[in-house]
Write a protein that holds these residues in place. Sequence first.
Motif, PDB file in Angstrom:
ATOM      1  N   ALA B 172      42.754  49.987  54.202  1.00  0.00           N
ATOM      2  CA  ALA B 172      44.120  49.738  54.669  1.00  0.00           C
ATOM      3  C   ALA B 172      45.001  49.326  53.506  1.00  0.00           C
ATOM      4  O   ALA B 172      44.719  48.342  52.818  1.00  0.00           O
ATOM      5  N   GLU B 173      46.059  50.069  53.265  1.00  0.00           N
ATOM      6  CA  GLU B 173      46.991  49.791  52.159  1.00  0.00           C
ATOM      7  C   GLU B 173      48.379  49.581  52.751  1.00  0.00           C
ATOM      8  O   GLU B 173      48.820  50.352  53.585  1.00  0.00           O
ATOM      9  N   GLU B 175      51.297  49.743  51.224  1.00  0.00           N
ATOM     10  CA  GLU B 175      52.310  50.690  50.729  1.00  0.00           C
ATOM     11  C   GLU B 175      52.019  52.083  51.258  1.00  0.00           C
ATOM     12  O   GLU B 175      51.026  52.295  51.949  1.00  0.00           O
ATOM     13  N   VAL B 185      50.756  50.700  34.879  1.00  0.00           N
ATOM     14  CA  VAL B 185      50.323  50.226  33.562  1.00  0.00           C
ATOM     15  C   VAL B 185      50.179  51.425  32.627  1.00  0.00           C
ATOM     16  O   VAL B 185      49.832  52.523  33.053  1.00  0.00           O
ATOM     17  N   ILE B 188      44.818  50.985  29.165  1.00  0.00           N
ATOM     18  CA  ILE B 188      43.797  49.993  29.520  1.00  0.00           C
ATOM     19  C   ILE B 188      43.023  49.638  28.263  1.00  0.00           C
ATOM     20  O   ILE B 188      42.539  50.530  27.555  1.00  0.00           O
ATOM     21  N   ILE B 189      42.911  48.349  28.008  1.00  0.00           N
ATOM     22  CA  ILE B 189      42.203  47.901  26.804  1.00  0.00           C
ATOM     23  C   ILE B 189      40.784  48.432  26.808  1.00  0.00           C
ATOM     24  O   ILE B 189      40.075  48.310  27.810  1.00  0.00           O
ATOM     25  N   ARG B 219      48.766  46.923  57.602  1.00  0.00           N
ATOM     26  CA  ARG B 219      48.391  45.544  57.257  1.00  0.00           C
ATOM     27  C   ARG B 219      47.462  45.000  58.323  1.00  0.00           C
ATOM     28  O   ARG B 219      47.375  45.550  59.415  1.00  0.00           O
ATOM     29  N   LYS B 312      47.518  43.482  23.205  1.00  0.00           N
ATOM     30  CA  LYS B 312      47.306  44.927  23.353  1.00  0.00           C
ATOM     31  C   LYS B 312      48.597  45.692  23.035  1.00  0.00           C
ATOM     32  O   LYS B 312      48.603  46.636  22.236  1.00  0.00           O
ATOM     33  N   SER B 402      49.526  38.414  45.680  1.00  0.00           N
ATOM     34  CA  SER B 402      50.343  39.423  46.354  1.00  0.00           C
ATOM     35  C   SER B 402      51.149  38.788  47.458  1.00  0.00           C
ATOM     36  O   SER B 402      50.695  37.844  48.109  1.00  0.00           O
ATOM     37  N   LEU B 408      47.792  36.281  55.180  1.00  0.00           N
ATOM     38  CA  LEU B 408      46.502  36.963  55.279  1.00  0.00           C
ATOM     39  C   LEU B 408      45.364  35.936  55.328  1.00  0.00           C
ATOM     40  O   LEU B 408      44.442  36.041  56.133  1.00  0.00           O
ATOM     41  N   GLY B 443      38.314  42.294  42.926  1.00  0.00           N
ATOM     42  CA  GLY B 443      39.459  42.522  42.048  1.00  0.00           C
ATOM     43  C   GLY B 443      40.300  41.286  41.828  1.00  0.00           C
ATOM     44  O   GLY B 443      39.805  40.158  41.834  1.00  0.00           O
TER      45      GLY B 443
END
Lengths: 149, 562
Positions: B172-173, B175, B185, B188-189, B219, B312, B402, B408, B443
């Motif tokens: 479920a996202e 956006e 981004v 990525i390093i 949501r 970076k 977020s 949530l 994450g």
Amino acid sequence: MSEFQPKIVAFCCYYCAYSAADLAGSMRLQYPPTIRMIEQPCSGRIDIQLILQAFEDGADGVYVAGCLEGDCHFLKGNYRAKRRVAEAKKILDDVGIGGERVEMYNLSGSMGPRFAEVAHEMHDRIKGLGPSPLNKRATKKEVMTGDCS
Amino acid sequence: MENNTRIGVFFCNCNGKITEKVDYEEITSEIKKLPQVEYVRDSQNLCAHLEGELICKEISKNQLNRIVVIGCAGSREEGFFREVLVKAGLNPHLLSMVNLLGECCAVHEKNPQVKVKSIELARMGVARAALLEEVKHGDVPVNRTVLVIGGGLAGMETALENAARGFKVILAEKEDKLGGRLARVNSIIGVDRKPAELLDEKVKAVTSNPAIEVRTNTRLGDLDGNIGGFTAWLVKDGTETPVEVGAIVVATGVQTIFCPVKYGLSIADNVIGQMKLERLLADGKDFNRKNISMIIGKGTEAFNLPFVIAVKNALLLRQKFNATVNLFYTNIKVGGDNWEKMYTDARAAGVNFFKFEDNIEIAANNGEIIINYEDPFLGNKVPGTYKITSDYIVLPEELVPSEGTEELAGVLRLELGPASFLSIDNAHILPEMTSRDGIYLAGSCQMPGFVNEIEISAKAVAEEIFRKLYDEKVSVEMTQPYVDATKCVVCLTCYRCCPHGAITIEHGEQYENLYKSAAVMNPLACRKCGICAAECPGKAIQLPDYTDSQILAQLEAMEVQP
Ligand SMILES: Cc1cc2nc3c(=O)[nH]c(=O)nc-3n(C[C@H](O)[C@H](O)[C@H](O)COP(=O)(O)OP(=O)(O)OC[C@H]3O[C@@H](n4cnc5c(N)ncnc54)[C@H](O)[C@@H]3O)c2cc1C
Ligand code: SF4
Ligand code: SF4
């Protein structure tokens, strides 16, 4: 009768105080043999009834030992224990046994020396207070109560 | 109490370590007087393999059904004796261990008081044993669908890892498309690929996987139940639809807030954040031979991310555009794989590192950035304020959870941790676990993190879910507390105080009280702390192995006349 030897019940959390006691054992740290430990899964398992019952069964002092604040294995069990001990203190004061006879301690599983220290501390305190008014083992003379007999 | 309770007491000398302080005969003569004790024996070393077989034999020969071991109470020994009980056909919970070694012999000198204590401890163990109850295993049917909330890199990785382990996944996202922060981004390093490429690949893998159902603009509205049997209400365009899932993974990531006011600046073309810089770089903006200043500090030091991003991008601007890069810092934290090297590379490439403590003033005038600062190192030699002029100033963004994380957390019944990020349960056990079994974090939602950590955390989560929900039915030891429905008044105290959200209120004719309802503890979610048992005002809850009657019996047995 010989010198007064108190009987103190320690409700110890398995994850901290009980492990600390075990460590104290491994380190051969000496403390008074007046302490009787009862292992619990969490200091939050101990309710006021159990604390009061310990006194009815002749304990002269009781302490609950849980994890350091913020470190409870079950997040907040030790805060609950702290509140209950505070409540038990009030009740004991009200009935004339004395709130000083019950205490809450916080220690981690690696604090073996602190465990022995706590045992000494509680032993000295209860010894100073004398036998609990409910202690049937102590002779009449030793019982210091006036209105509770 | 059963009438046919037959207690066997096994006493261990522990190679003399116990008997050097206490007397076996004295203890056993007391113990033998106790009503239900049928058998007493001592041994030199009870946890030796052969002794186990002997105990087994004695149990059947004497029809013992409760066992007391007086000796030590190490967890290894406890496991050994429990196994012995099982071999003898007894339930492993019918064992009471008395730690005479640790609680008495090791910590006291030999004296009459110690004798009294040793007898008491033994009596307490026997008293507890008499009241021990069997704990059975039960089969619990579980749902093997996983709900993943958040479709950033972490959400997609977790979805793929779970699908690979045979689970169905609902992703479920909130956006309208997958990708999350990484989509904005530039690099990525330590990874040679462009983030957009990496994300494309993941999105393709996710959308083409038949086990994964992607729901965008969605949501979580509400949640009921527990691990193995959650009902989640998913909200899309104002309508709620329930889905049945067994586990939930939160991967809602971070959001960045650009706040130049903190530095006395306002938004302008040459006052930008790191996120915006990443965007400009990805869009191919030319920074050729520009003079660019960056700042790290002023409260953004809580996480590693801002330092590493700044170093970076400083290195990249220097190498790719031959730009002059000034990096103002209060502290540099580069503790991580290859980050230290990146930092020394940046220095070698000619990035200017300037330390400041508090005194820095930045002004944006007619398209020019003027920085006045005091250098605590150089200041010793050449005191005064230094002035640097730049074309751009790049500021670090605030990293916050977020938007909607608090709501949530409320729905999931989780607490928020430091800086209001979702809180892990116990970092020593599994950093992806929350206080509720069946709800996991992956994450950046628990702390702003890096791409290379995401794969590890997604795998760890998937493994943990697999460990718990390995089949349609899982076998669990029913060690959770049980409720006497006749005493339960459905006051919800236990429901509110359970730190692991393991309690639900169930309804049905089998609950014999006015409300035909009672609290029920979920065996998969409960962690056996006993807090509910202590809080219940009706004393309706009992925790197996630590019931009120067992503890009271121990207290009562304490009383012994010397
Ligand atoms: C400027 C910047 C530069 C970076 N550079 C690097 C780098 O060089 N190397 C590196 O390793 N890492 C870098 N990172 C970090 C990297 O971007 C993150 O580690 C990664 O994107 C985190 O992924 P995530 O899936 O955890 O979170 P996100 O990418 O934030 O994804 C979260 C997803 O969840 C969704 N969501 C949020 N709330 C809800 C909700 N309530 N319900 C449903 N969906 C929700 C969001 O819409 C989003 O799609 C950088 C980060 C920033 C800000
Ligand atoms: S606290 Fe006790 S009485 Fe209240 S709901 Fe829970 S079990 Fe029932
Ligand atoms: S024992 Fe602890 S984890 Fe289990 S239901 Fe009770 S309060 Fe919750």
